[in-house]
Design a protein around this motif. Sequence first.
Motif, PDB file in Angstrom:
ATOM      1  N   LEU A 131      39.709  15.241  32.703  1.00  0.00           N
ATOM      2  CA  LEU A 131      38.906  14.227  33.350  1.00  0.00           C
ATOM      3  C   LEU A 131      37.427  14.436  33.053  1.00  0.00           C
ATOM      4  O   LEU A 131      36.700  13.491  32.776  1.00  0.00           O
ATOM      5  N   ARG A 132      37.012  15.694  33.089  1.00  0.00           N
ATOM      6  CA  ARG A 132      35.597  15.958  32.847  1.00  0.00           C
ATOM      7  C   ARG A 132      35.236  15.695  31.390  1.00  0.00           C
ATOM      8  O   ARG A 132      34.176  15.187  31.068  1.00  0.00           O
TER       9      ARG A 132
ATOM     10  N   GLU B 266      30.085  12.215  37.768  1.00  0.00           N
ATOM     11  CA  GLU B 266      30.523  13.446  37.120  1.00  0.00           C
ATOM     12  C   GLU B 266      32.041  13.497  36.992  1.00  0.00           C
ATOM     13  O   GLU B 266      32.581  14.114  36.079  1.00  0.00           O
ATOM     14  N   ASP B 267      32.738  12.884  37.933  1.00  0.00           N
ATOM     15  CA  ASP B 267      34.196  12.924  37.940  1.00  0.00           C
ATOM     16  C   ASP B 267      34.723  11.716  38.701  1.00  0.00           C
ATOM     17  O   ASP B 267      34.002  11.082  39.477  1.00  0.00           O
TER      18      ASP B 267
ATOM     19  N   TRP C 113      30.954  23.202  42.295  1.00  0.00           N
ATOM     20  CA  TRP C 113      31.334  22.329  41.190  1.00  0.00           C
ATOM     21  C   TRP C 113      31.162  23.011  39.840  1.00  0.00           C
ATOM     22  O   TRP C 113      32.067  22.995  39.001  1.00  0.00           O
TER      23      TRP C 113
ATOM     24  N   TYR D 238      38.219  21.066  42.811  1.00  0.00           N
ATOM     25  CA  TYR D 238      38.819  19.735  42.692  1.00  0.00           C
ATOM     26  C   TYR D 238      39.337  19.321  44.065  1.00  0.00           C
ATOM     27  O   TYR D 238      40.113  20.056  44.686  1.00  0.00           O
TER      28      TYR D 238
END
Length: 318
Positions: free
Chosen positions: A7-8, A261-262, A305, A311
């Motif tokens: 995802l990142r 960021e996510d 983070w 998460y």
Amino acid sequence: MINTPLLRGALAVGSVLAVLTAAPAYAQQLDEVDIELPDIGVTLHEQADDPKKVSAFSTRTRAYVRSSEEDSFVKKKGYKELTVSPKGGKVAGVPDTFAGNTDSVVIIDSATGKTRRIRTVREPLETNYALWSRDERKLALTIEKKVGKKWHTLGFTLIDTVAGTAKAVMIPGVDKETSFEWTPDGRYLAATHHDGVRFYDPDGRVRRAYPKIGTLAGGEDAFSPSGKQMVTWCPARYTEMFCIWDTRSGKLANRVGKSAEDSLGWWDDRHLISLVKEEGGFQAVVVDLKGQVVRVLADVSSPAWEKDEVYLSYTPAS
């Protein structure tokens, strides 16, 4: 879901985007409860009628699940990943060690604590990113193999949580950096394929493909609660961050220009959950489809983070 670099890494798809105009000030509700997560530097801000809540969270080395007391979280030793089912009745745990030379997934009954271990693949393969079907009857795990210093996706393992069986499916030509999740009806598996999305049947055959729509976003579930829309990180031809697509037709429905960021999934059919950078740290926020922040869900410290890679797993509130 899952503390996944996939995802990142998706942020590299587009250029760095400017944040839209500042959102209106957030008025804190009187019934809001603040919950400090253990050992991590994260504070949740919850309300009684929230459609989603953090049911589990993980770091690079630890995994926690929400206890029956609602406002506390318990560390589960021996697991690198914990995912609560959509209805809250079960928890899928991915162990941090093999049983002999075989990887596995553990199904935990939320009410009784009883566990059931189901073997998945043999080394050098691994299974990760356990994602539930919405009816709680099935799990999908992504099969990976380490090649050099990187993990490459090879296919998926399907778990029948009622029968306690596992089926491994290898997919020739699959995207090496993707992971698999169930479609809302539980009939197919969705996964990123290069710059688009593919839908696979349980035997691994491609049933539908939407090229050039971007890579799947959304934490555990890229599909809206109604199942009618799915979210991706916008492809490079757009300046916005998130793209919303009609699930059935693959047609573009909306573009959301809030820098993030996510992506942590959908809040409801009209809002997304995103992790955004704020002065002094980060926040998990609810963003409407115009890109405006309408609610702060959590304050996340910079070490949580950037160092611990926390998460937050948002699933339907029971």
